[in-house]
Design a protein around this motif. Sequence first.
Motif, PDB file in Angstrom:
ATOM      1  N   PRO A 109      -6.395   7.373   0.452  1.00 57.46           N
ATOM      2  CA  PRO A 109      -5.072   7.951   0.204  1.00 57.46           C
ATOM      3  C   PRO A 109      -4.238   7.937   1.485  1.00 57.46           C
ATOM      4  CG  PRO A 109      -6.776   9.318  -0.767  1.00 57.46           C
ATOM      5  CD  PRO A 109      -7.487   8.309   0.082  1.00 57.46           C
ATOM      6  N   SER A 110      -2.972   7.654   1.333  1.00 55.04           N
ATOM      7  CA  SER A 110      -2.106   7.561   2.499  1.00 55.04           C
ATOM      8  C   SER A 110      -1.813   8.936   3.088  1.00 55.04           C
ATOM      9  CB  SER A 110      -0.788   6.876   2.135  1.00 55.04           C
ATOM     10  OG  SER A 110      -0.106   7.612   1.135  1.00 55.04           O
ATOM     11  N   ASP A 115      -1.590  14.694   7.752  1.00 55.75           N
ATOM     12  CA  ASP A 115      -0.733  15.179   6.663  1.00 55.75           C
ATOM     13  C   ASP A 115       0.481  15.970   7.129  1.00 55.75           C
ATOM     14  OD1 ASP A 115      -2.310  14.097   4.572  1.00 55.75           O
ATOM     15  OD2 ASP A 115      -3.740  15.747   4.787  1.00 55.75           O
ATOM     16  N   THR A 116       0.375  16.625   8.300  1.00 57.86           N
ATOM     17  CA  THR A 116       1.470  17.498   8.727  1.00 57.86           C
ATOM     18  C   THR A 116       1.799  17.295  10.196  1.00 57.86           C
ATOM     19  OG1 THR A 116       0.042  19.334   9.432  1.00 57.86           O
ATOM     20  CG2 THR A 116       0.678  19.243   7.085  1.00 57.86           C
ATOM     21  N   LEU A 127       0.820  -1.208   0.000  1.00 62.42           N
ATOM     22  CA  LEU A 127       0.000   0.000   0.000  1.00 62.42           C
ATOM     23  C   LEU A 127       0.856   1.262   0.000  1.00 62.42           C
ATOM     24  CD1 LEU A 127      -2.728  -1.220   2.487  1.00 62.42           C
ATOM     25  CD2 LEU A 127      -3.135  -0.524   0.123  1.00 62.42           C
ATOM     26  N   GLN A 128       1.971   1.225   0.717  1.00 65.21           N
ATOM     27  CA  GLN A 128       2.857   2.397   0.726  1.00 65.21           C
ATOM     28  C   GLN A 128       3.347   2.720  -0.682  1.00 65.21           C
ATOM     29  OE1 GLN A 128       5.943   2.309   3.946  1.00 65.21           O
ATOM     30  NE2 GLN A 128       4.730   0.606   4.726  1.00 65.21           N
ATOM     31  N   LYS A 129       3.645   1.685  -1.469  1.00 63.87           N
ATOM     32  CA  LYS A 129       4.099   1.908  -2.838  1.00 63.87           C
ATOM     33  C   LYS A 129       3.001   2.531  -3.689  1.00 63.87           C
ATOM     34  CE  LYS A 129       7.297  -2.033  -2.733  1.00 63.87           C
ATOM     35  NZ  LYS A 129       7.569  -3.395  -3.281  1.00 63.87           N
ATOM     36  N   LEU A 130       1.762   2.222  -3.352  1.00 65.74           N
ATOM     37  CA  LEU A 130       0.621   2.734  -4.115  1.00 65.74           C
ATOM     38  C   LEU A 130       0.120   4.074  -3.603  1.00 65.74           C
ATOM     39  CD1 LEU A 130      -1.388  -0.611  -4.298  1.00 65.74           C
ATOM     40  CD2 LEU A 130      -0.253   0.516  -6.227  1.00 65.74           C
ATOM     41  N   PHE A 185      -3.870   3.331   1.878  1.00 67.12           N
ATOM     42  CA  PHE A 185      -3.874   2.814   3.246  1.00 67.12           C
ATOM     43  C   PHE A 185      -5.230   2.206   3.553  1.00 67.12           C
ATOM     44  CE2 PHE A 185      -5.185   3.503   7.675  1.00 67.12           C
ATOM     45  CZ  PHE A 185      -4.192   2.818   8.346  1.00 67.12           C
ATOM     46  N   PHE A 186      -5.241   1.167   4.391  1.00 65.38           N
ATOM     47  CA  PHE A 186      -6.474   0.746   5.047  1.00 65.38           C
ATOM     48  C   PHE A 186      -6.100   0.269   6.454  1.00 65.38           C
ATOM     49  CE2 PHE A 186      -5.529  -3.685   4.675  1.00 65.38           C
ATOM     50  CZ  PHE A 186      -6.538  -4.420   5.270  1.00 65.38           C
TER      51      PHE A 186
END
Length: 473
Positions: free
Chosen positions: A203-204, A273-274, A115-118, A121-122
């Motif tokens: 989205p991760s 995100d931050t 998932l990290q490569k894509l 996330f789940f």
Amino acid sequence: MTVWTRPSAPQPANHCEYERLRRLYINADVREAYPREIHLVDSTSEVQNAVKSAVNSNSKIGVRSGGHTFSNPSLIHDGILVDTTNLHRKVEYDPVTHHICYGPAVRVVEASEMLQKLGRFFPHGHAPTVALGGFTLAGGQGMFMPTWGPTVGDWIVKMEIVTPDGDVKTASMTENADLFWAARGSGQAFFGIVTRIWARTMPSRRLFMRTMLFEVKDNIEDLLQWALKTSCIIPRWGTETAMFTSYSLTRTTDTIPAPSKQLFGLGSTAYVDTLEEAKTLLSAWDHIPAFLQGSIIDAGSVAEMSWAAYFELQEAVTPSTPGNNWQINSFLNDPEMPLEQLVKAIKPAMTEFPTPTSLACIYCCHSYPDDNDHLCALPQQYYISTFTHWKGNSLQPKVYEPMADIYATLYPLGVGMYVADYNPFDERQANVKVWTDKGLQRFMEIRAKYDPQGLFPGFNPFERRAKQIGMKL
């Protein structure tokens, strides 16, 4: 598919592939149960063949995806063990729906890395080597549960299941919905073999954590009350908190020296995100009461953490390397119980460890699912557990007794326990709930529809309880 048959004499079994597969559990203390056959399956059709073999030989079926259930309930003497290690052992991604599809033995870390490569996330599990099949069947006590609840609620969309009649069925909210409902939370009691699972992704974001460490100085109740109260005011927006008590995790012997210092630690994470968002969401931990200041070893600060580092930390706490013996005891508290009363009750479970490498954990779930949605529906405010860990076999069997006895006093104070931890071989757990009474009744009705012959015997302990409380089956 490769099938190993039980050797006719017990001694040769200690030196063959059959015995290696029989013992392929995270807990090195494997029960003396010897399946008639072990089927190492590679495809859904081979799973069907294993089920047919069980029917033809009048054998019961146990299913193993990752082998992380410490009591090894999938190991059935004279039964057939279906090992799904190689079954659809990959993660596939649909860029249109953003769904992933995976086999039951795919590990948490394998799914996470894909998932990290894509950039997706789940909410998978916390421990890296746990298999997603067992994780899903148990209901999915996944990442950031205070935000998203059990993973089976909104994230699992479909399953492929081989049922006791040997058919392959698709189960979802719109197709075989009763089977889909029962699968999500039945754990070891499920009456079929899950061969593939589909899940939503998002989205991760970035993972941030604040870790804090305290020395326990006869103030474990104060530490617990403060930490549990604070966990309740953390905004439930991609956040979660877990806390633990232990001796130093670097100890390797099975003897506790006296005197020996105990530690209390916590990790609070934010998936945002931050760094600024994470600091804001976790800012409640900045307020440490004056009466706890003298116990601080490290107050920590919010910092970004890689998933690799996170999994390394989890593996350090509960290592999956060979040769580790484990027992887990757990319960889910009654949210109506006053916090002060709860803390006093759980103090022995958090501090009276039989070995120095044992530890206790509280995961702050803050989740209250609905049994109309899925079987996993007991209130989960705090998941309270103790992992008894030892290396030397000389401690057995007495090492099991201290924590089992302590938790026997806690069960009447809670709403039940997480089905993944239920030990069918411990009579002290015989009357402990793993589902709501409504859920138990519905599960037994669905089970009788799909598995009237009891090919999958994991339901037996729960059927006994249903009869004891007068349910009509």
